[in-house]
Design a protein around this motif. Structure first.
Motif, PDB file in Angstrom:
ATOM      1  N   VAL A   1       0.858  15.581  -3.936  1.00 52.01           N
ATOM      2  CA  VAL A   1       0.071  15.421  -5.164  1.00 52.01           C
ATOM      3  C   VAL A   1      -0.993  16.502  -5.312  1.00 52.01           C
ATOM      4  CG1 VAL A   1       0.434  12.918  -5.201  1.00 52.01           C
ATOM      5  CG2 VAL A   1      -1.627  13.850  -4.098  1.00 52.01           C
ATOM      6  N   ALA A   2      -1.007  17.456  -4.368  1.00 50.55           N
ATOM      7  CA  ALA A   2      -2.112  18.429  -4.328  1.00 50.55           C
ATOM      8  C   ALA A   2      -2.312  19.161  -5.651  1.00 50.55           C
ATOM      9  CB  ALA A   2      -1.904  19.416  -3.188  1.00 50.55           C
ATOM     10  N   GLY A   3      -1.240  19.401  -6.409  1.00 46.14           N
ATOM     11  CA  GLY A   3      -1.391  20.115  -7.673  1.00 46.14           C
ATOM     12  C   GLY A   3      -1.529  19.200  -8.880  1.00 46.14           C
ATOM     13  N   LYS A   4      -1.475  17.887  -8.634  1.00 44.43           N
ATOM     14  CA  LYS A   4      -1.458  16.942  -9.766  1.00 44.43           C
ATOM     15  C   LYS A   4      -2.861  16.533 -10.189  1.00 44.43           C
ATOM     16  CE  LYS A   4       2.941  14.524  -9.237  1.00 44.43           C
ATOM     17  NZ  LYS A   4       3.524  13.215  -8.957  1.00 44.43           N
ATOM     18  N   PRO A   5      -3.041  16.207 -11.478  1.00 43.72           N
ATOM     19  CA  PRO A   5      -4.355  15.703 -11.915  1.00 43.72           C
ATOM     20  C   PRO A   5      -4.655  14.339 -11.291  1.00 43.72           C
ATOM     21  CG  PRO A   5      -2.749  15.667 -13.727  1.00 43.72           C
ATOM     22  CD  PRO A   5      -2.077  16.337 -12.578  1.00 43.72           C
ATOM     23  N   ALA A   6      -5.950  14.042 -11.176  1.00 47.06           N
ATOM     24  CA  ALA A   6      -6.396  12.807 -10.534  1.00 47.06           C
ATOM     25  C   ALA A   6      -5.714  11.573 -11.128  1.00 47.06           C
ATOM     26  CB  ALA A   6      -7.907  12.686 -10.642  1.00 47.06           C
TER      27      ALA A   6
ATOM     28  N   ARG B   1      -4.464  -0.707  -7.242  1.00 46.62           N
ATOM     29  CA  ARG B   1      -4.052   0.598  -6.737  1.00 46.62           C
ATOM     30  C   ARG B   1      -3.575   0.449  -5.290  1.00 46.62           C
ATOM     31  NH1 ARG B   1      -3.967   3.475 -11.446  1.00 46.62           N
ATOM     32  NH2 ARG B   1      -5.996   3.472 -12.452  1.00 46.62           N
ATOM     33  N   PRO B   2      -2.487   1.124  -4.939  1.00 45.81           N
ATOM     34  CA  PRO B   2      -1.965   0.997  -3.565  1.00 45.81           C
ATOM     35  C   PRO B   2      -2.780   1.773  -2.535  1.00 45.81           C
ATOM     36  CG  PRO B   2      -0.574   2.450  -4.864  1.00 45.81           C
ATOM     37  CD  PRO B   2      -1.604   1.916  -5.805  1.00 45.81           C
ATOM     38  N   LEU B   3      -3.652   2.677  -3.011  1.00 43.55           N
ATOM     39  CA  LEU B   3      -4.461   3.499  -2.108  1.00 43.55           C
ATOM     40  C   LEU B   3      -5.892   3.523  -2.643  1.00 43.55           C
ATOM     41  CD1 LEU B   3      -4.797   5.617   0.178  1.00 43.55           C
ATOM     42  CD2 LEU B   3      -4.021   7.354  -1.438  1.00 43.55           C
ATOM     43  N   VAL B   4      -6.851   3.169  -1.780  1.00 46.72           N
ATOM     44  CA  VAL B   4      -8.245   3.140  -2.196  1.00 46.72           C
ATOM     45  C   VAL B   4      -9.073   4.006  -1.247  1.00 46.72           C
ATOM     46  CG1 VAL B   4     -10.295   1.696  -2.406  1.00 46.72           C
ATOM     47  CG2 VAL B   4      -8.131   0.892  -3.339  1.00 46.72           C
ATOM     48  N   LEU B   5      -9.885   4.879  -1.835  1.00 49.94           N
ATOM     49  CA  LEU B   5     -10.752   5.765  -1.047  1.00 49.94           C
ATOM     50  C   LEU B   5     -12.183   5.265  -1.158  1.00 49.94           C
ATOM     51  CD1 LEU B   5      -9.402   9.151  -2.516  1.00 49.94           C
ATOM     52  CD2 LEU B   5      -8.408   7.781  -0.677  1.00 49.94           C
ATOM     53  N   MET B   6     -12.903   5.206  -0.046  1.00 50.42           N
ATOM     54  CA  MET B   6     -14.278   4.706  -0.072  1.00 50.42           C
ATOM     55  C   MET B   6     -15.189   5.677   0.667  1.00 50.42           C
ATOM     56  SD  MET B   6     -13.696   0.714   0.879  1.00 50.42           S
ATOM     57  CE  MET B   6     -12.684  -0.340  -0.157  1.00 50.42           C
TER      58      MET B   6
ATOM     59  N   GLU C   1      -2.893  11.033 -12.180  1.00 50.25           N
ATOM     60  CA  GLU C   1      -1.499  10.769 -11.801  1.00 50.25           C
ATOM     61  C   GLU C   1      -1.345  10.372 -10.339  1.00 50.25           C
ATOM     62  OE1 GLU C   1       1.144  13.969 -12.953  1.00 50.25           O
ATOM     63  OE2 GLU C   1       0.158  14.102 -14.909  1.00 50.25           O
ATOM     64  N   ARG C   2      -2.460  10.244  -9.619  1.00 49.63           N
ATOM     65  CA  ARG C   2      -2.342   9.973  -8.180  1.00 49.63           C
ATOM     66  C   ARG C   2      -2.335   8.480  -7.846  1.00 49.63           C
ATOM     67  NH1 ARG C   2      -5.472  15.077  -5.279  1.00 49.63           N
ATOM     68  NH2 ARG C   2      -4.700  16.601  -6.785  1.00 49.63           N
ATOM     69  N   ASN C   3      -2.614   7.655  -8.833  1.00 51.76           N
ATOM     70  CA  ASN C   3      -2.566   6.199  -8.676  1.00 51.76           C
ATOM     71  C   ASN C   3      -3.404   5.702  -7.505  1.00 51.76           C
ATOM     72  OD1 ASN C   3      -1.855   3.634  -9.430  1.00 51.76           O
ATOM     73  ND2 ASN C   3       0.074   3.639  -8.279  1.00 51.76           N
ATOM     74  N   LEU C   4      -4.665   6.120  -7.470  1.00 47.43           N
ATOM     75  CA  LEU C   4      -5.556   5.633  -6.420  1.00 47.43           C
ATOM     76  C   LEU C   4      -6.911   5.257  -6.990  1.00 47.43           C
ATOM     77  CD1 LEU C   4      -7.385   8.351  -6.022  1.00 47.43           C
ATOM     78  CD2 LEU C   4      -5.561   9.015  -4.488  1.00 47.43           C
TER      79      LEU C   4
ATOM     80  N   GLY D   1       0.824  -1.198   0.000  1.00 49.36           N
ATOM     81  CA  GLY D   1       0.000   0.000   0.000  1.00 49.36           C
ATOM     82  C   GLY D   1       0.856   1.245   0.000  1.00 49.36           C
ATOM     83  N   ALA D   2       0.220   2.376  -0.207  1.00 56.51           N
ATOM     84  CA  ALA D   2       0.911   3.655  -0.182  1.00 56.51           C
ATOM     85  C   ALA D   2       0.689   4.322   1.179  1.00 56.51           C
ATOM     86  CB  ALA D   2       0.376   4.552  -1.284  1.00 56.51           C
ATOM     87  N   SER D   3       1.646   5.131   1.599  1.00 59.54           N
ATOM     88  CA  SER D   3       1.396   5.943   2.794  1.00 59.54           C
ATOM     89  C   SER D   3       0.681   7.215   2.345  1.00 59.54           C
ATOM     90  CB  SER D   3       2.715   6.314   3.486  1.00 59.54           C
ATOM     91  OG  SER D   3       3.439   7.224   2.685  1.00 59.54           O
ATOM     92  N   ILE D   4      -0.108   7.771   3.238  1.00 62.85           N
ATOM     93  CA  ILE D   4      -0.736   9.059   2.920  1.00 62.85           C
ATOM     94  C   ILE D   4      -0.643   9.970   4.134  1.00 62.85           C
ATOM     95  CG2 ILE D   4      -3.035   8.045   3.344  1.00 62.85           C
ATOM     96  CD1 ILE D   4      -4.037  10.321   1.376  1.00 62.85           C
ATOM     97  N   GLU D   5      -0.335  11.233   3.849  1.00 62.74           N
ATOM     98  CA  GLU D   5      -0.284  12.220   4.927  1.00 62.74           C
ATOM     99  C   GLU D   5      -0.906  13.522   4.421  1.00 62.74           C
ATOM    100  OE1 GLU D   5       3.604  12.942   6.491  1.00 62.74           O
ATOM    101  OE2 GLU D   5       2.812  14.034   8.212  1.00 62.74           O
ATOM    102  N   VAL D   6      -1.789  14.062   5.242  1.00 61.54           N
ATOM    103  CA  VAL D   6      -2.468  15.309   4.903  1.00 61.54           C
ATOM    104  C   VAL D   6      -1.963  16.369   5.877  1.00 61.54           C
ATOM    105  CG1 VAL D   6      -4.714  16.433   5.107  1.00 61.54           C
ATOM    106  CG2 VAL D   6      -4.515  14.294   3.852  1.00 61.54           C
TER     107      VAL D   6
END
Ligand SMILES: Nc1ncnc2c1ncn2[C@@H]1O[C@H](COP(=O)(O)OP(=O)(O)OP(=O)(O)O)[C@@H](O)[C@H]1O
Ligand SMILES: [Mg+2]
Length: 354
Positions: free
Chosen positions: A71-76, A156-161, A78-81, A5-10
């Motif tokens: 990734v805040a400025g990147k298009p969806a 995908r290494p990161l999945v949002l639900m 390219e975020r690989n989720l 999986g990917a790490s995520i930090e906000v």
């Protein structure tokens, strides 16, 4: 199928729509393979936050780090989720197998590998015997499982639900809850999961971000949130029935009681979980008089709804033998170690000293 999986930090994330700030200074993170839940009441900003992570909306400030890269400025794209929306949509003209493997087909994954991935996730989601059907031939719960399988198989290494179980009946919800949880662990995918259901959040998550009106109220493990609520909002949002909040002025307590941080006893609120309230109260440290309003039978326990002399509603979760009568006035009590203390002025938690 990905096994890492990917790490995520906000960090310091903000979002405004015009002059209205709907997310203020949001901070949290989760390690690869972790299960993080965004929990909070309707309108608190959960979907907004998910859409920012996904790249469907633009942030007003702050960072979204996936594997350490902003990734805040990147298009969806390219975020690989992957993302499961609350109102999932399956392709009605495709079979279940084609629906599940859709993302893999788009990415031109070789046939043998594709089949292996689909078979694995179909087995885990108990969809193996439905692969040849069309969505219209499935129940709502089965369709929901297909939508979940489709995103989980995507690699995908990161999945949002976003509230993916909201359309299901209570029994199915509990079943799929544990399926998602075990897939998270088996596949090593990082999951960010949105719900307004605190019991769902407590039962599934490694970490919970509790939100209130666009602000993070508390971040912690389910146990930390339950045992150490950081404020009255957290205390009353987590747990069923919620924590009782009593003003110190209406409670009898030990003379040697002190509060940390210079707060006076007259300036605080006490929080007590319904299961920590008991009677008879002679041997207990804290006491309050209250009148029985109504009694609910819950199977294992009775929920006794009461009102104190000062008018505060409280609930006692009672497993004792003889139940009091409606209208009866009794003294209920609790012990020091079951007492949460909050400042009356800002609701923040503090500690007892004794
Ligand atoms: N496009 C938009 N323009 C203006 N305001 C918006 C927009 N989208 C959301 N909001 C506002 O932002 C706030 C947060 O909405 P959001 O959808 O994130 O809440 P939520 O926590 O997902 O709620 P629910 O549990 O009901 O789905 C709400 O007050 C909502 O009205
Ligand atoms: Mg929402």
């Amino acid at each position: 199928m990905s096994n890492s999986g990917a790490s995520i930090e906000v960090k310091n994330l903000r979002k405004s729509w015009g002059a209205v700030e709907v997310l203020s200074d949001v901070n949290f993170g989760i390690e690869p393979g972790g299960f993080l839940t965004l929990l909070g009441p309707s309108g608190c900003g959960k979907s907004t936050l998910l859409r920012l992570i996904c790249g469907l909306d633009e942030v007003s400030g702050g960072q979204i780090l996936i594997n350490g890269a902003d990734v805040a400025g990147k298009p969806a794209a390219e975020r690989n989720l992957g993302m499961v929306f609350q109102n999932y949509a399956l392709f009605p003209h495709m079979t279940i197998e084609e629906n599940i493997s859709y993302g893999l087909r788009i990415r031109k994954v070789p046939k043998a590998e594709k089949k292996k991935s689909v078979d694995r996730v179909a087995e885990l989601m108990a969809l193996g015997n439905l692969l040849d059907r069309k969505p219209g031939q499935l129940s709502g719960g089965q369709q929901q499982r297909v939508a979940l399988a489709r995103v989980l198989v995507s690699g995908r290494p990161l999945v949002l639900m976003d509230e993916p179980l909201s359309n299901l009946d209570a029994k199915l919800r509990v079943e799929i809850r544990s399926e998602i949880r075990s897939l998270n662990k088996k596949l090593g995918i990082t999951i960010v999961y949105v719900t307004h259901d605190q019991s769902e959040a407590l039962s599934m998550s490694d970490r919970v971000v509790l939100m209130n009106a666009g602000v993070v109220a508390q971040v912690g493990t389910p146990k930390e949130l339950y045992e150490h609520p950081a404020n009255t909002f957290s205390a009353t949002f987590i747990g069923t029935p919620p924590t009782n909040i009593l003003d110190s002025l209406e409670v009898a307590f030990p003379a040697d009681l002190k509060i940390a941080g210079g707060l006076k006893l007259s300036e605080c609120l006490f929080g007590i979980r319904p299961e920590s309230l008991a009677f008879p109260a002679e041997d207990l440290d804290f006491k309050v008089r209250a009148r029985v309003q109504s009694i609910e039978y819950e199977g294992k326990v009775f929920l006794i709804h009461m009102r104190t002399d000062a008018g505060t509603a409280i609930v006692v979760s009672y497993s004792g033998g003889s139940v009091p009568d409606e209208g009866e006035e009794i003294t209920v009590g609790w012990n020091r170690d079951a007492t949460h203390v909050f400042s009356r002025s800002d609701g923040k938690a503090t500690t007892l000293v004794y």
